[in-house]
Design an enzyme around this catalytic site. Structure first.
Site, mmCIF file in Angstrom:
data_model
loop_
_atom_site.group_PDB
_atom_site.id
_atom_site.type_symbol
_atom_site.label_atom_id
_atom_site.label_comp_id
_atom_site.label_asym_id
_atom_site.label_seq_id
_atom_site.Cartn_x
_atom_site.Cartn_y
_atom_site.Cartn_z
ATOM 1 N N LYS A 257 -19.351 -24.268 -43.472
ATOM 2 C CA LYS A 257 -20.573 -25.217 -43.361
ATOM 3 C C LYS A 257 -21.679 -24.402 -42.697
ATOM 4 O O LYS A 257 -22.968 -24.520 -42.734
ATOM 5 C CB LYS A 257 -20.132 -26.247 -42.933
ATOM 6 C CG LYS A 257 -19.699 -27.362 -43.819
ATOM 7 C CD LYS A 257 -19.645 -28.698 -43.457
ATOM 8 C CE LYS A 257 -19.086 -29.908 -44.503
ATOM 9 N NZ LYS A 257 -18.618 -30.822 -44.170
HETATM 10 N N1 GLU Z 1 -14.034 -35.313 -46.681
HETATM 11 C C1 GLU Z 1 -13.356 -34.093 -47.188
HETATM 12 C C2 GLU Z 1 -14.222 -32.900 -47.010
HETATM 13 O O1 GLU Z 1 -15.506 -33.003 -46.992
HETATM 14 C C3 GLU Z 1 -13.040 -34.491 -48.959
HETATM 15 C C4 GLU Z 1 -12.111 -35.606 -49.059
HETATM 16 C C5 GLU Z 1 -11.790 -35.882 -50.568
HETATM 17 O O2 GLU Z 1 -12.613 -35.426 -51.330
HETATM 18 O O3 GLU Z 1 -10.499 -36.339 -50.475
HETATM 19 O O4 GLU Z 1 -13.475 -31.803 -47.382
#
Ligand code: GLU
Length: 292
Positions: A257
Site C-alpha cells: 500500500k
Molecule cells: N480485507 C482483506 C484485504 O484487504 C480482503 C479480505 C477478503 O477479500 O476476504 O486484503
C-alpha cells in the site's frame, strides 16, 4: 441474485492490485446480472483510518465502479461477530491462549516445528489444558489473551469439507477442492481488545450479506480453507471462490500500500483513465454504457 463483494481494509491507499480486484469483481457481477457490494474491513482500529476509507471510495468512483449501498463497515458490527464467537464457544471449540509472541517463538524454535501455509509456526496449544478457573483468573487479572479455535476437534466434528474454486490457487488448483484447515493449527478468532479476527468477521459478513461469489487475490487462497470450516461450524452456505493472480511491480514483487508508483489516486490524478488502469492490470477495455 449473484452477489459479489470488494472488501478493502482502510489501512492505506489503493494500489493497482486493489484496482484489479475491484474491477474484476465489478465485471463479473455485471456479466452475471448480479450486484457488487463494498465492505470496509476496519476491525484493526489501530491501523485503519477514516481518511483511507474516504480515499478508497473516491477511487472506486473514479474507476466508475458501481456498487450497492450502504457500504458495510465491520467496526459497526462487532455484535454480529460476538454472537458467532459465542456459538463456537458454546460448542466447546474455543479456548483462551496466553502465550506471548516471544514465548511462542521460544517454544517453536525448532526447524521441524510445523508451520502454517504462510510460514508461521503453529500455536503450541499449551493452554488448551489450562484449568478453566486458572484461565478465568488470568483474564480477570488483565493478562492479554487470544481466543483460539480447537482446530483438531473442529475438523473432527465437521469431517471432510470442500469448496468450489473458479479461479486458481497459487499452485493452479481449481474445481472442487478439499479444505485443509488443520494446516493452520489453532487460529485466532478474537483477542482481548478486538472481539473478532479477520477469519471470523469475513465468514460472518459473507453469510449475512448473502455473498455468493468471493473474488479476491490468490494471497488469500489458503485462508479459504479456514473460512470453509467456520462456515460449516456456523451453519452458513459456502460461497463460490475465485482467487485471482496478484498484480506485481516491475521487479515481480507483490504491491504494497505504501508504493507510490502504483498508487491508484496518483495514477489517476496524473491523467490515467479507467481504461488505462484496466490495460495495466490486463483487463479488456470497458464497454461503453449505451446512452438512452
Ligand atoms: N480485507 C482483506 C484485504 O484487504 C480482503 C479480505 C477478503 O477479500 O476476504 O486484503
Amino acid at each position: 441474485m449473484k452477489t459479489f463483494r470488494f472488501a478493502p481494509s482502510p489501512n492505506g491507499p489503493l494500489h493497482l492490485g486493489h484496482a484489479y480486484s475491484a474491477l474484476l469483481n465489478a465485471d463479473l457481477a455485471k456479466a452475471s446480472g448480479g450486484r457488487l457490494l463494498v465492505r470496509i474491513e476496519d476491525i484493526d482500529q489501530e491501523r485503519c483510518r477514516p481518511e483511507f476509507e474516504t480515499a478508497i471510495l473516491a477511487d472506486l468512483d473514479r474507476l466508475g465502479i458501481a456498487y450497492a449501498r450502504p457500504v458495510r463497515r465491520q467496526s459497526e458490527h462487532f455484535e454480529d461477530y460476538r454472537d458467532a464467537l459465542a456459538r463456537l464457544e458454546a460448542m466447546g471449540l474455543v479456548y483462551p491462549a496466553f502465550l506471548t509472541r516471544a514465548e511462542i517463538r521460544a517454544r517453536t524454535d525448532d526447524p521441524d516445528w510445523p508451520r502454517d501455509p504462510d510460514g508461521a509456526p503453529l500455536y503450541p496449544g499449551d493452554d488448551r489444558a489450562l484449568p478453566h478457573a486458572e484461565a478465568l483468573g488470568r483474564i480477570a487479572s488483565g493478562t492479554p489473551y487470544a481466543l483460539r479455535l480447537r482446530m483438531d476437534e473442529a475438523v473432527r466434528r465437521m469431517g471432510e469439507l470442500r469448496f468450489e474454486e473458479a479461479g486458481a490457487g497459487p499452485d493452479g488448483k481449481a474445481g472442487l477442492l478439499t479444505a485443509e484447515p488443520g494446516r493452520w493449527g489453532d487460529v485466532i478468532l478474537a483477542r482481548k481488545d478486538t472481539p473478532t479476527s479477520y477469519h471470523l468477521s469475513v465468514v460472518v459478513d459473507d453469510a449475512l450479506q448473502g455473498v455468493t461469489d468471493v473474488v479476491r487475490g490468490a494471497d488469500l487462497f489458503h485462508a479459504t480453507t479456514v473460512h470453509r470450516l467456520l462456515q460449516a461450524l456456523l451453519g452458513f452456505d459456502a460461497p463460490r471462490y475465485h482467487h485471482h493472480p496478484l498484480v506485481r511491480d516491475a521487479h515481480g514483487r507483490k504491491l504494497s500500500k505504501s508504493e507510490g508508483d502504483t498508487g491508484l489516486s496518483e495514477l489517476m490524478a496524473g491523467g490515467a483513465s479507467t481504461n488505462d488502469i484496466r490495460r495495466r492490470v490486463g483487463l479488456p477495455p470497458a464497454q461503453p454504457t449505451p446512452s438512452t
